[in-house]
Design a protein around this motif. Structure first.
Motif, mmCIF file in Angstrom:
data_model
loop_
_atom_site.group_PDB
_atom_site.id
_atom_site.type_symbol
_atom_site.label_atom_id
_atom_site.label_comp_id
_atom_site.label_asym_id
_atom_site.label_seq_id
_atom_site.Cartn_x
_atom_site.Cartn_y
_atom_site.Cartn_z
ATOM 1 N N LEU A 101 12.636 34.393 -21.794
ATOM 2 C CA LEU A 101 11.883 33.619 -22.771
ATOM 3 C C LEU A 101 10.767 32.807 -22.106
ATOM 4 O O LEU A 101 9.674 32.670 -22.662
ATOM 5 C CB LEU A 101 12.830 32.687 -23.528
ATOM 6 N N GLU A 102 11.035 32.305 -20.920
ATOM 7 C CA GLU A 102 10.067 31.483 -20.197
ATOM 8 C C GLU A 102 8.748 32.213 -19.956
ATOM 9 O O GLU A 102 7.688 31.581 -19.882
ATOM 10 C CB GLU A 102 10.694 31.069 -18.853
ATOM 11 N N TYR A 103 8.798 33.534 -19.827
ATOM 12 C CA TYR A 103 7.603 34.305 -19.489
ATOM 13 C C TYR A 103 7.028 35.070 -20.690
ATOM 14 O O TYR A 103 6.007 35.753 -20.554
ATOM 15 C CB TYR A 103 7.924 35.306 -18.377
ATOM 16 N N GLU B 21 19.910 32.753 -24.999
ATOM 17 C CA GLU B 21 21.024 32.205 -25.750
ATOM 18 C C GLU B 21 20.607 31.665 -27.114
ATOM 19 O O GLU B 21 21.405 31.052 -27.812
ATOM 20 C CB GLU B 21 21.690 31.083 -24.943
ATOM 21 N N GLY B 22 19.364 31.890 -27.521
ATOM 22 C CA GLY B 22 18.885 31.385 -28.806
ATOM 23 C C GLY B 22 19.215 32.318 -29.952
ATOM 24 O O GLY B 22 19.973 33.286 -29.816
ATOM 25 N N SER B 23 18.616 32.051 -31.104
ATOM 26 C CA SER B 23 18.882 32.854 -32.295
ATOM 27 C C SER B 23 17.660 33.650 -32.764
ATOM 28 O O SER B 23 17.806 34.719 -33.357
ATOM 29 C CB SER B 23 19.370 31.946 -33.431
ATOM 30 N N GLU B 24 16.455 33.131 -32.513
ATOM 31 C CA GLU B 24 15.241 33.755 -33.027
ATOM 32 C C GLU B 24 15.077 35.190 -32.548
ATOM 33 O O GLU B 24 14.706 36.089 -33.309
ATOM 34 C CB GLU B 24 14.009 32.929 -32.631
ATOM 35 N N HIS B 25 15.360 35.413 -31.269
ATOM 36 C CA HIS B 25 15.194 36.758 -30.681
ATOM 37 C C HIS B 25 16.544 37.389 -30.331
ATOM 38 O O HIS B 25 16.616 38.249 -29.459
ATOM 39 C CB HIS B 25 14.333 36.676 -29.414
#
Length: 523
Positions: free
Chosen positions: A117-119, A142-146
């Motif tokens: 996600l950082e990149y 660990e998120g939900s969006e992706h």
């Protein structure tokens, strides 16, 4: 049949799982010092899960998949999962800009990008210009969006069994891009056989055993960590301790904590380690050898070995040579100002400008005998001209100059393109740097040539001084004049706080040159 035969990366991993299934294969420490561990069997299961997820999502044999990841367990799993299905891994530097990544993704025709996600932001603006790129997956997410594009989600829906696949030893397993200087980076094609050969050469050259543990602090996208560390460990059935990033102050503390016995470094990280406040407890480690590339001074070599109680072995290799064609002998006399002698499986010689073998002591280009796709790279991707210039009549032309002494040790002189032409004389940048580096105030130097209407090229030296050290340009030029012919003495000496570097610490001289020319600095 050679030592590799028709084995693949998958064959080698499966063999070691049968032999050492419940043994620790990989210990990983992230940048927060959290620790993760996988046995050989668990690692195989994870590669099978990701391999099946790749197939489920339409990734097939021969397609390119770019990894834009820091050192991590996910990087390792993705590497071997791609190998298992016959796809081609394209590992990239997380420091690369959006434009640099656009070129690699476009040139490699990658159909999938695996990153974090950082990149992700750096790819959003260029994605629309990449017709081959179908999807982006996220590691350690660990998120939900992706969520549905995360490796953990995709792998959770797959089982650990895997159907037999028709992969051959000579199939391409990876494509590693070499850093460009005056031209765009070239994609070095690496086969399954190449990887296995590299593991055989390195494991035998350092007497690696199943009881050893490699510590990997150099970036996994680079050939060093893949060829010399990972492959030698897998070949011998040893284990790996890997950190997310290199820390000069914590290197030996991490090595002790993670139980490492062997390691790989470059000269720049070693100088960084030496520059730290010395902790005598760092001597009490289990490291039996550290191999390294690029030159250190005699004082730096002896200080490192004495402080940390570990023998050093300088070696020489390139992304294109796959294994290490030159290395100081682990069971012989180490001359660590040299790159050592030819290793098992390689023939190396020095040639002059006419292609004839150079006499002892005279500088010439290093060429390495090898079989493309077996003992040296298969070739450059979509670049037949560069491949033909590098691979000729069974020899790989390195573009590096060296000389050989009477005992058979090879000494690096310079990159051919790093030679400076001054008033009709050839000046090796490394020779000037060697003199400057001996000055007590100089921590490190980098020498370049810039265009000069009268002298062909002028010599410009960039200097990083030791902390608290004070020296002037005039003093250093006088120092050089006492130790070198006048035509080798720098025209200008400029002081910097740091050099632009690659991820493994190599000084990016082309950036120094671009900066110098852009600012029109007069000499």
């Amino acid at each position: 049949m050679d030592i590799v035969g028709n084995r693949t990366l998958t064959d080698l991993l499966d063999e070691k799982v049968k032999m050492y299934g419940e043994k620790t294969f990989l210990i990983f420490e992230d940048k927060e010092a959290k620790r993760y561990e996988l046995t050989y069997k668990k690692f195989q299961e994870q590669t099978n899960r990701l391999g099946r997820a790749l197939l489920t999502n339409g990734i097939t044999k021969g397609q390119h998949v770019t990894l834009h990841l820091p050192n991590s367990i996910d990087f390792m799993i993705a590497w071997f999962a791609l190998a298992r299905i016959g796809a081609v891994m394209v590992p990239t530097n997380i420091l690369s800009t959006s434009d640099e990544m656009k070129y690699i993704l476009e040139h490699s025709e990658s159909v999938l990008l695996i990153t974090e996600l950082e990149y992700l932001e750096k790819f959003q603006a260029v994605k629309q210009h990449l017709p081959h790129l179908n999807d982006i997956w996220l590691a350690r997410y660990e998120g939900s969006e992706h969520k549905e594009r995360s490796l953990s989600f995709l792998m959770a829906h797959e089982n650990t069994s895997f159907p037999a696949s028709l992969i051959e030893a000579d199939d391409i397993a990876a494509m590693l891009y070499t850093s460009g200087t005056t031209s765009k980076p070239k994609g070095v094609q690496v086969t399954h056989a190449n990887y296995l050969f590299a593991g055989e050469v390195m494991s035998k050259s350092i007497r690696l055993s199943p009881e050893d543990r490699q510590i990997i602090v150099l970036p996994l996208f680079h050939g060093n960590a893949q060829y010399y560390s990972t492959m030698s460990a897998l070949t011998a059935g040893a284990s790996i301790a890997m950190t997310e990033k290199f820390s000069a102050s914590r290197y030996f503390k991490q090595a002790k904590r993670l139980g490492a016995t062997v390691g790989s470094l470059f000269a720049a990280p070693m100088r960084m380690i030496l520059a730290q406040a010395y902790d005598r407890e760092d001597r009490n480690n289990e490291m039996r050898v550290i191999w390294f590339a690029q030159s250190l001074t005699d004082d730096q070599l002896s200080t490192f070995e004495q402080r940390f109680n570990v023998p050093l072995l300088q070696l020489y290799g390139m992304t294109e040579t796959i294994g290490v064609p030159l290395m100081n002998p682990i069971d012989g006399i180490r001359r660590n100002r040299s790159m050592g002698k030819p290793t098992i499986g390689y023939e190396v010689k020095i040639i002059d400008k006419n292609g004839h073998e150079a006499p002892l002591g005279e500088a010439g280009q290093i060429i390495v005998k090898g079989v493309p796709g077996r003992t040296v790279m298969k070739g450059y991707f979509k670049n037949n001209e560069a491949t033909a210039e590098t691979l000729k009549n069974g020899w790989l032309y390195t573009g590096d100059n060296a000389r050989v002494d009477e005992a058979g040790y090879f000494y690096f002189v310079d990159r051919i393109k790093d030679m400076i032409k001054r008033s009709g004389e050839n000046v090796a940048a490394s020779e000037v740097e060697s003199v400057l580096n001996r000055h007590p105030s100089v921590y490190e130097s980098a020498v370049i040539g810039v265009s000069d209407d009268i002298r062909d090229e002028a010599i410009i030296a960039f200097i990083i001084c030791h902390q608290e050290a004070a020296v002037t340009e005039k003093e250093l030029i006088s120092y050089c004049k006492e130790r070198m012919a006048n035509f080798k003495v720098p025209n200008r000496i400029l002081f910097l706080k740091e050099f632009p570097r690659t991820s493994v610490g190599k000084i990016q001289k082309h950036l120094l040159k671009q900066s110098y020319e852009k600012n029109h600095l007069a000499y």
